[in-house]
Design a protein around this motif. Sequence first.
Motif, PDB file in Angstrom:
ATOM      1  N   ALA A  12      63.868   6.954  74.871  1.00 32.74           N
ATOM      2  CA  ALA A  12      63.662   5.934  75.894  1.00 32.74           C
ATOM      3  C   ALA A  12      64.724   6.034  76.984  1.00 32.74           C
ATOM      4  O   ALA A  12      65.802   6.588  76.781  1.00 32.74           O
ATOM      5  CB  ALA A  12      63.712   4.539  75.258  1.00 32.74           C
ATOM      6  N   GLU A  13      64.383   5.476  78.136  1.00 36.09           N
ATOM      7  CA  GLU A  13      65.285   5.516  79.283  1.00 36.09           C
ATOM      8  C   GLU A  13      66.637   4.909  78.964  1.00 36.09           C
ATOM      9  O   GLU A  13      67.664   5.426  79.350  1.00 36.09           O
ATOM     10  CB  GLU A  13      64.633   4.757  80.448  1.00 36.09           C
ATOM     11  N   ALA A  14      66.658   3.802  78.258  1.00 38.28           N
ATOM     12  CA  ALA A  14      67.906   3.079  77.997  1.00 38.28           C
ATOM     13  C   ALA A  14      68.496   3.397  76.629  1.00 38.28           C
ATOM     14  O   ALA A  14      69.318   2.660  76.128  1.00 38.28           O
ATOM     15  CB  ALA A  14      67.667   1.571  78.126  1.00 38.28           C
ATOM     16  N   GLN A  15      68.084   4.503  76.020  1.00 32.88           N
ATOM     17  CA  GLN A  15      68.609   4.878  74.712  1.00 32.88           C
ATOM     18  C   GLN A  15      70.133   5.004  74.774  1.00 32.88           C
ATOM     19  O   GLN A  15      70.676   5.670  75.653  1.00 32.88           O
ATOM     20  CB  GLN A  15      68.012   6.228  74.292  1.00 32.88           C
ATOM     21  N   PRO A  16      70.869   4.341  73.861  1.00 36.73           N
ATOM     22  CA  PRO A  16      72.325   4.488  73.876  1.00 36.73           C
ATOM     23  C   PRO A  16      72.732   5.909  73.492  1.00 36.73           C
ATOM     24  O   PRO A  16      71.941   6.654  72.915  1.00 36.73           O
ATOM     25  CB  PRO A  16      72.794   3.468  72.839  1.00 36.73           C
ATOM     26  N   ALA A  17      73.956   6.270  73.828  1.00 35.70           N
ATOM     27  CA  ALA A  17      74.449   7.595  73.474  1.00 35.70           C
ATOM     28  C   ALA A  17      74.332   7.793  71.967  1.00 35.70           C
ATOM     29  O   ALA A  17      74.712   6.927  71.177  1.00 35.70           O
ATOM     30  CB  ALA A  17      75.891   7.746  73.922  1.00 35.70           C
ATOM     31  N   CYS A  18      73.803   8.932  71.576  1.00 33.66           N
ATOM     32  CA  CYS A  18      73.578   9.187  70.153  1.00 33.66           C
ATOM     33  C   CYS A  18      74.922   9.382  69.438  1.00 33.66           C
ATOM     34  O   CYS A  18      75.929   9.736  70.070  1.00 33.66           O
ATOM     35  CB  CYS A  18      72.683  10.398  69.964  1.00 33.66           C
ATOM     36  N   VAL A  90      82.700  -0.055  79.807  1.00 39.36           N
ATOM     37  CA  VAL A  90      82.370   1.352  79.985  1.00 39.36           C
ATOM     38  C   VAL A  90      81.059   1.647  79.261  1.00 39.36           C
ATOM     39  O   VAL A  90      80.825   1.159  78.150  1.00 39.36           O
ATOM     40  CB  VAL A  90      83.494   2.265  79.436  1.00 39.36           C
ATOM     41  N   GLU A  91      80.217   2.442  79.888  1.00 42.97           N
ATOM     42  CA  GLU A  91      78.948   2.829  79.284  1.00 42.97           C
ATOM     43  C   GLU A  91      78.955   4.331  79.014  1.00 42.97           C
ATOM     44  O   GLU A  91      79.534   5.106  79.780  1.00 42.97           O
ATOM     45  CB  GLU A  91      77.793   2.477  80.220  1.00 42.97           C
ATOM     46  N   ALA A  92      78.323   4.740  77.928  1.00 43.69           N
ATOM     47  CA  ALA A  92      78.225   6.156  77.580  1.00 43.69           C
ATOM     48  C   ALA A  92      76.771   6.606  77.684  1.00 43.69           C
ATOM     49  O   ALA A  92      75.874   5.957  77.147  1.00 43.69           O
ATOM     50  CB  ALA A  92      78.750   6.395  76.166  1.00 43.69           C
ATOM     51  N   VAL A  93      76.549   7.711  78.384  1.00 43.55           N
ATOM     52  CA  VAL A  93      75.211   8.294  78.527  1.00 43.55           C
ATOM     53  C   VAL A  93      75.292   9.741  78.068  1.00 43.55           C
ATOM     54  O   VAL A  93      76.096  10.522  78.592  1.00 43.55           O
ATOM     55  CB  VAL A  93      74.721   8.228  79.990  1.00 43.55           C
ATOM     56  N   HIS A  96      70.958  13.412  75.504  1.00 42.08           N
ATOM     57  CA  HIS A  96      69.646  13.047  74.991  1.00 42.08           C
ATOM     58  C   HIS A  96      68.937  12.006  75.850  1.00 42.08           C
ATOM     59  O   HIS A  96      67.754  11.748  75.662  1.00 42.08           O
ATOM     60  CB  HIS A  96      69.764  12.494  73.565  1.00 42.08           C
ATOM     61  N   SER A  97      69.681  11.391  76.771  1.00 41.27           N
ATOM     62  CA  SER A  97      69.118  10.316  77.580  1.00 41.27           C
ATOM     63  C   SER A  97      68.495  10.853  78.857  1.00 41.27           C
ATOM     64  O   SER A  97      69.021  11.780  79.483  1.00 41.27           O
ATOM     65  CB  SER A  97      70.211   9.302  77.933  1.00 41.27           C
ATOM     66  N   ARG A  98      67.399  10.236  79.270  1.00 41.67           N
ATOM     67  CA  ARG A  98      66.796  10.604  80.550  1.00 41.67           C
ATOM     68  C   ARG A  98      67.654  10.173  81.722  1.00 41.67           C
ATOM     69  O   ARG A  98      67.446  10.616  82.851  1.00 41.67           O
ATOM     70  CB  ARG A  98      65.410   9.973  80.665  1.00 41.67           C
ATOM     71  N   ARG A  99      68.613   9.308  81.484  1.00 44.13           N
ATOM     72  CA  ARG A  99      69.519   8.883  82.554  1.00 44.13           C
ATOM     73  C   ARG A  99      70.628   9.902  82.806  1.00 44.13           C
ATOM     74  O   ARG A  99      71.321   9.820  83.811  1.00 44.13           O
ATOM     75  CB  ARG A  99      70.131   7.525  82.213  1.00 44.13           C
ATOM     76  N   TYR A 100      70.809  10.826  81.896  1.00 40.01           N
ATOM     77  CA  TYR A 100      71.830  11.863  82.076  1.00 40.01           C
ATOM     78  C   TYR A 100      71.410  12.753  83.246  1.00 40.01           C
ATOM     79  O   TYR A 100      70.273  13.219  83.309  1.00 40.01           O
ATOM     80  CB  TYR A 100      71.949  12.689  80.797  1.00 40.01           C
ATOM     81  N   PRO A 101      72.301  13.013  84.219  1.00 42.97           N
ATOM     82  CA  PRO A 101      71.921  13.800  85.395  1.00 42.97           C
ATOM     83  C   PRO A 101      71.443  15.202  85.025  1.00 42.97           C
ATOM     84  O   PRO A 101      72.199  16.001  84.453  1.00 42.97           O
ATOM     85  CB  PRO A 101      73.223  13.855  86.211  1.00 42.97           C
ATOM     86  N   ALA A 102      70.187  15.498  85.359  1.00 45.81           N
ATOM     87  CA  ALA A 102      69.587  16.766  84.960  1.00 45.81           C
ATOM     88  C   ALA A 102      70.321  17.960  85.567  1.00 45.81           C
ATOM     89  O   ALA A 102      70.422  19.020  84.935  1.00 45.81           O
ATOM     90  CB  ALA A 102      68.111  16.791  85.359  1.00 45.81           C
ATOM     91  N   ARG A 103      70.832  17.819  86.796  1.00 37.67           N
ATOM     92  CA  ARG A 103      71.532  18.941  87.426  1.00 37.67           C
ATOM     93  C   ARG A 103      72.718  19.393  86.594  1.00 37.67           C
ATOM     94  O   ARG A 103      73.056  20.576  86.554  1.00 37.67           O
ATOM     95  CB  ARG A 103      72.009  18.553  88.827  1.00 37.67           C
ATOM     96  N   LEU A 104      73.348  18.449  85.901  1.00 33.88           N
ATOM     97  CA  LEU A 104      74.548  18.768  85.130  1.00 33.88           C
ATOM     98  C   LEU A 104      74.237  19.638  83.919  1.00 33.88           C
ATOM     99  O   LEU A 104      75.101  20.383  83.434  1.00 33.88           O
ATOM    100  CB  LEU A 104      75.217  17.463  84.693  1.00 33.88           C
ATOM    101  N   LEU A 105      73.012  19.562  83.428  1.00 36.77           N
ATOM    102  CA  LEU A 105      72.633  20.336  82.249  1.00 36.77           C
ATOM    103  C   LEU A 105      72.629  21.835  82.506  1.00 36.77           C
ATOM    104  O   LEU A 105      72.582  22.625  81.555  1.00 36.77           O
ATOM    105  CB  LEU A 105      71.251  19.895  81.752  1.00 36.77           C
ATOM    106  N   GLN A 106      72.680  22.248  83.761  1.00 35.84           N
ATOM    107  CA  GLN A 106      72.721  23.678  84.059  1.00 35.84           C
ATOM    108  C   GLN A 106      74.076  24.301  83.723  1.00 35.84           C
ATOM    109  O   GLN A 106      74.190  25.528  83.642  1.00 35.84           O
ATOM    110  CB  GLN A 106      72.384  23.912  85.532  1.00 35.84           C
TER     111      GLN A 106
END
Length: 381
Positions: A12-18, A90-93, A96-106
Amino acid sequence: MSDRAVRPLELAEAQPACPACLRRGFLVGLLSARIAGVLDSRERNPGGLLALSDDDFVRAVAGPDRDDAERFLETFDAAEARHGLEYQGVEAVCQHSRRYPARLLQLVDAPRVLFLAGQVADRLPGLARGPAVALVGTRHPSPYGLEMARSLGRGLARAGVVVVSGLALGIDAAAHVGCLDGGGSAVAVLGGGPDVPYPRTNRALHSQIARAGLLVSEMPPGSRPYRWSFPARNRIMAGLAEATVVVEAAEASGSLITSDFATDLGRVVAAVPGEATSTRARGSNSLLRAGAAVVNGVEDIVEELFGVGNHPEVREPGTNDEPVDPVSRVVLAAVEAGTGVDGACRSAGLPANEVRAILSRLEESGNVRRDALGAYTRAAP
């Protein structure tokens, strides 16, 4: 097998950091001092270490603290960690979260988790999905470099582009200030925890960004920065941005590390032309010789992002428009020539009080600025 996270689509979009990613983030904080020792002695890039699995990471850096690190891995309580983060604002993303910036995954060593402070709900979606530009440069800029950084930050903000920088002195701070002045999304990527202003002289700016922008780190709250964490931070800035613009940088500037990461990612690298004889601009000028895009104003950046003639308006009506009356143009030309008020009086044939009145109007319209000593300089477009 590496335990590097891969984002599943069903979360889910708001899934907490695993728990696994959260544990890794706190493990990096726990062993941050040990990382500094390993890199200082072996002169290794932090990316090689940060890409390792948890077990290999511990074996590589923990040294005499290995038993404590392994005990930490076995006893880590994700629920307790989340509670502590919430208490600290402080929030952790995580990846696994869709909120994590996709560009960074490169990045091959993308942070498993980002620790975020500030206006997370409002600003993270724009960072994750919208256009973003990293503005970087020297900690010891010229007045021209400072003005360009503020102008570019302000113009990008007005164009709806997220401005990413590192909260360092000089160009970074000026870029953040310009973005905030333009009402935009200022994103500061920190070498320590998101709650740790560094340098301390930028504490007030850190607070401003917390109120209106986003503070980002791969280090948990309370973590102090180390020498290794600044190039590590630079890779995050390059990873978050579609383009990296070096405003002014010397030959050995850390800003060139950011541009190197951007080049490795296949992203746009651009630079502002600097004075040919200035040591402050040797690094940025060398980027231009190597083929970096030339940036003379914010329009050049937005055209790189959106294409020629296909970009949003970047100026507010009436702001920084060229003066239309001939006398004001003469005074402005004298400012550009650096002749001061006396030179403007001679060029325009006017007494000092009238020239100062014209300069005040030019300052109000955004065409000139006054420095700390009261001298007038031409404002960047």
